[in-house]
Design a protein around this motif. Structure first.
Motif, PDB file in Angstrom:
ATOM      1  N   TYR A 182      12.521  -1.082  -6.176  1.00  0.00           N
ATOM      2  CA  TYR A 182      12.212  -0.624  -4.756  1.00  0.00           C
ATOM      3  C   TYR A 182      11.418   0.444  -4.869  1.00  0.00           C
ATOM      4  CZ  TYR A 182      15.415   3.160  -5.220  1.00  0.00           C
ATOM      5  OH  TYR A 182      16.117   4.182  -5.813  1.00  0.00           O
ATOM      6  N   TYR A 206       5.014  -6.998   1.150  1.00  0.00           N
ATOM      7  CA  TYR A 206       4.761  -6.203   0.271  1.00  0.00           C
ATOM      8  C   TYR A 206       5.813  -6.892  -0.965  1.00  0.00           C
ATOM      9  CZ  TYR A 206       3.023  -2.840   3.464  1.00  0.00           C
ATOM     10  OH  TYR A 206       2.418  -2.302   4.680  1.00  0.00           O
ATOM     11  N   HIS A 243       7.536  -5.161  -3.192  1.00  0.00           N
ATOM     12  CA  HIS A 243       9.009  -4.563  -3.236  1.00  0.00           C
ATOM     13  C   HIS A 243       9.433  -4.207  -2.078  1.00  0.00           C
ATOM     14  CE1 HIS A 243       8.116  -4.896  -7.905  1.00  0.00           C
ATOM     15  NE2 HIS A 243       7.077  -4.276  -7.577  1.00  0.00           N
ATOM     16  N   ASN A 244      10.575  -3.760  -2.169  1.00  0.00           N
ATOM     17  CA  ASN A 244      11.289  -3.452  -0.849  1.00  0.00           C
ATOM     18  C   ASN A 244      11.117  -2.047  -0.758  1.00  0.00           C
ATOM     19  OD1 ASN A 244      12.420  -5.765   0.177  1.00  0.00           O
ATOM     20  ND2 ASN A 244      14.174  -5.642  -1.155  1.00  0.00           N
ATOM     21  N   ASN A 277      10.640  -5.452   3.147  1.00  0.00           N
ATOM     22  CA  ASN A 277       9.125  -5.885   2.331  1.00  0.00           C
ATOM     23  C   ASN A 277       8.414  -6.638   3.537  1.00  0.00           C
ATOM     24  OD1 ASN A 277      10.664  -8.314   2.458  1.00  0.00           O
ATOM     25  ND2 ASN A 277       9.927  -8.743   0.424  1.00  0.00           N
TER      26      ASN A 277
END
Length: 685
Positions: free
Chosen positions: A313, A362, A364-365, A381
């Motif tokens: 993340y 995205y 990643h979170n 995300n």
């Protein structure tokens, strides 16, 4: 004494018979200072500067200009643009700049501001061009720029290679850009940039520059009204869904608060974060059009690993574009961002309606710290936004607005009106309500803050031409924040008011009297343990300005400014003072121009800082905060070596009276002076 008098007389003789070249700088200066000084965060106005400088170098033909092109001049309001287009449609081509006086809403002040960016030519029939013709008739420019701080900074001192807290590259900032423009129909270019401290052809940048950007734009290709490839900006509606690139806010141009969406536009700025990378297209005709785009790029973030969920993340976006240390390089391009969007618009003579959609994803979170202020902020995300906007043009009133919705369930609403009550009296009003739950990662709506969320407010502005030589501009804005903010642990409120009077007693003299005051709330510095709700206190920042421009001749122009600032909170009050003298001249027969400034400033701290615009090389800008006590000078020379080569060099020096160390962290300078030098070469072919 006789020799001194003789030299002065000789120089004054040289200052005759030149063209006035300072008005376009005056327009840029006014807009830039207002935007930067009213923003809560760093703001990139390179797009505005580039637009104005481009049209100064390549004047816009007033007889063939479209409404969107006229909007890019930033000088004209919507009323003036529609009055001009209506006049040309009904009366035919304009043959002289003096004819603009017959257009509703135009006067000598407006025409003087507009003249540096336009030309008046008869419309020419557009002939079909082949690719060799386009290449032959295009305008090509190469810009090469280098900048450096002269004094040695802490991060550049010799350290052992094992030390990570240092700059990896040298102190030089380098910038190279190529631009090809074929009339208004085709644009191509690329940009290469290295910031100070970044590596170049060494280390992890053995391949070259730190930032590369390229763009291609083609217009008016039959059904295809606009096509962009590479890096570009997207601007829909009033910015509640998406507005990448520069976004205007409160300024002296109170009749320009309605945003001017360009849909898709080539991106040539050196800002490394606020743009799209991919392709976009606008299809349609005069009444209906549809725009679609897709973008995929890598962005900077500090990616971490969660041992509990075994997932990666990141906790924030990094947007400064600086990759000069090992940690900054480790954070570079660590997250993939995909953005897709579309807009459908219907355009009649008096009505524009648009529907916009945007989706972000995205790799990643995003996980923000578990703090109350982040309760309604975006996380995860994926996100999407939907919005609808409108503009209604009547004879003396224009209405505009937008309503938007985000995946989180948040809503954003903006509605405003422009009123042309009389040739001497105009007014504007805007109401906005952005809920704390509204999440739009590329939004740029009108407001006090930059994030288009957690805000409600009403703005009113007026423009009055009192007498022939006097003009009054004023606005008042009241705003509230329903949820928490940085350094504000409960709902808060504030207000701002601004007034400026411009007086033009003669053709070579104009004066400005300006007052501005802003009051906001922050956490109180006085502890009250018996109160469950955090106490807030008012912070007020005020400024008083007197500014005068005057010409000794057409070859020498002077500017003086005195500005006084006041800052107060619950515990203290402090003041600041700035005075400067500017000289712009074109003293010799050969094409040399000179700009210089001497400034004295005395403020108690950064809180009472005063912003001022400084002349810079082409397509660059400097709006600096003057604070502490000291003096500052800069000198800039421009020399046209030939019709196709121009050279700029700029030197600046700040000397502090009470400092022995300047800056912080790796930028620390031992001493009380800081000097910068900048050089630029422009090649046209």
């Amino acid at each position: 004494m006789k020799w001194i008098c003789a030299i002065l007389l000789f120089l004054l003789c040289l200052f005759l018979n030149a063209q006035d070249k300072s008005m376009h700088k005056y327009v840029i200066e006014n807009l830039a200072e207002q935007i930067v000084s009213s923003s809560e965060s760093s703001v990139d106005i390179e797009t505005v500067v580039s637009d104005l400088e481009y049209y100064y170098e390549n004047p816009l033909n007033i007889n063939t200009a479209t409404d969107k092109e006229l909007q890019q001049l930033w000088v004209l309001s919507y009323f003036q643009i529609h009055s001009l287009l209506k006049y040309i449609h009904q009366s035919g081509s304009i043959y002289s700049v003096y004819e603009l006086l017959y257009v509703d809403g135009f006067n000598n002040v407006v025409i003087n501001q507009l003249t540096p960016f336009i030309k008046i030519e008869a419309p020419q029939k557009i002939e079909k061009q082949t690719l060799p013709d386009i290449i032959k008739n295009s305008n090509n420019n190469i810009y090469i720029k280098a900048t450096s701080v002269i004094e040695q900074q802490q991060g550049y001192k010799s350290f052992d290679d094992s030390i990570s807290n240092k700059y990896l590259g040298n102190r030089m900032a380098l910038y190279t850009q190529y631009q090809m423009n074929y009339k208004k129909q085709m644009h191509f270019g690329f940009t290469m940039e290295k910031d100070p401290g970044e590596e170049l052809y060494i280390g992890k940048k053995a391949s070259g520059f730190d930032f590369y950007s390229a763009h291609f734009q083609a217009k008016d290709l039959g059904l295809v009204k606009n096509f962009v490839l590479g890096d570009y900006s997207v601007q829909f509606g009033q910015g509640l869904v998406v507005w990448s690139g520069f976004s205007t806010g409160k300024s002296i141009y109170v009749m320009n608060i309605c945003k001017r969406a360009s849909l898709l536009k080539k991106y040539s700025s050196s800002n490394e974060s606020d743009f799209m990378r991919g392709a976009g297209v606008t299809l349609g005709g005069e009444i209906f059009n549809i725009t679609a785009f897709a973008s995929h790029k890598q962005i900077d973030a500090s990616v971490k690993f969660d041992t509990v969920t075994t997932q990666t993340y990141f906790s924030s976006f990094i947007t400064d574009g600086l990759h000069s240390t090992k940690s900054a390089i480790d954070n570079k391009h660590t997250v993939d961002e995909t953005v897709i969007g579309a807009n459908a618009g219907v355009n009649y003579s008096f009505l524009n309606i648009g529907i916009s959609a945007l989706a972000n994803k995205y790799s990643h979170n995003l996980m923000l710290p578990a703090e109350p202020k982040n309760t309604f902020s975006f996380s995860g995300n994926e996100n999407f936004n939907l919005g609808a906007d409108y503009k209604v043009f009547l004879s003396n009133v224009s209405f505009f607005g937008e309503a938007a919705y985000s995946k989180s369930g948040g809503e954003a609403i903006l509605s405003g009106a422009l009123l042309n009550m009389h040739d001497r009296f105009k007014a504007s009003v805007v109401y906005r309500k952005y809920s704390p739950q509204y999440q739009a990662l590329y939004a740029g709506g009108f407001g006090e803050t930059d994030n288009t969320a957690n805000e409600e407010g009403v703005y009113t502005g007026i423009e009055i031409n009192i007498f022939k030589k006097w003009k009054l501009t004023a606005y008042y804005d009241h705003f509230t924040f329903p949820w928490l903010k940085q350094s504000v642990s409960s709902p808060s409120a504030g207000f701002e008011y601004f007034a400026q009077t411009e007086y033009v007693p003669a053709s070579n003299v104009d004066m400005v009297f300006r007052f501005r005051s802003k009051t906001k709330q922050q956490n109180s510095q006085i502890d009250d343990f018996n109160n469950q709700i955090p106490l807030l206190s008012d912070i007020t920042a005020q400024s008083f300005r007197y500014h005068i421009n005057y010409s000794l001749s057409e070859k020498i122009k002077l500017r003086n400014r005195v500005e006084y600032s006041l800052y107060s909170n619950e515990l203290e009050q402090e003041a600041g003072l700035l005075m400067y003298q500017d000289i712009e001249c074109y003293p010799f027969a050969f094409p040399l121009s000179l700009s210089l400034r001497y400034a004295y400033f005395d403020t108690y701290s950064y809180n009472s800082r005063i912003y001022a615009y400084e002349s810079d090389v082409l397509y660059s800008y400097s709006v600096l905060p003057y604070y502490d006590t000291g003096t500052r000078i800069y000198v800039m020379l421009k020399y046209n070596i030939h019709n196709f080569i121009a050279f700029y060099i700029r030197y600046s020096n700040t000397c502090y009276a009470e400092k022995q160390i300047i800056g912080s962290g790796l930028d620390v300078i031992d001493g009380n002076t800081k000097s910068d030098i900048k050089a630029m070469l422009k090649i046209t072919f």
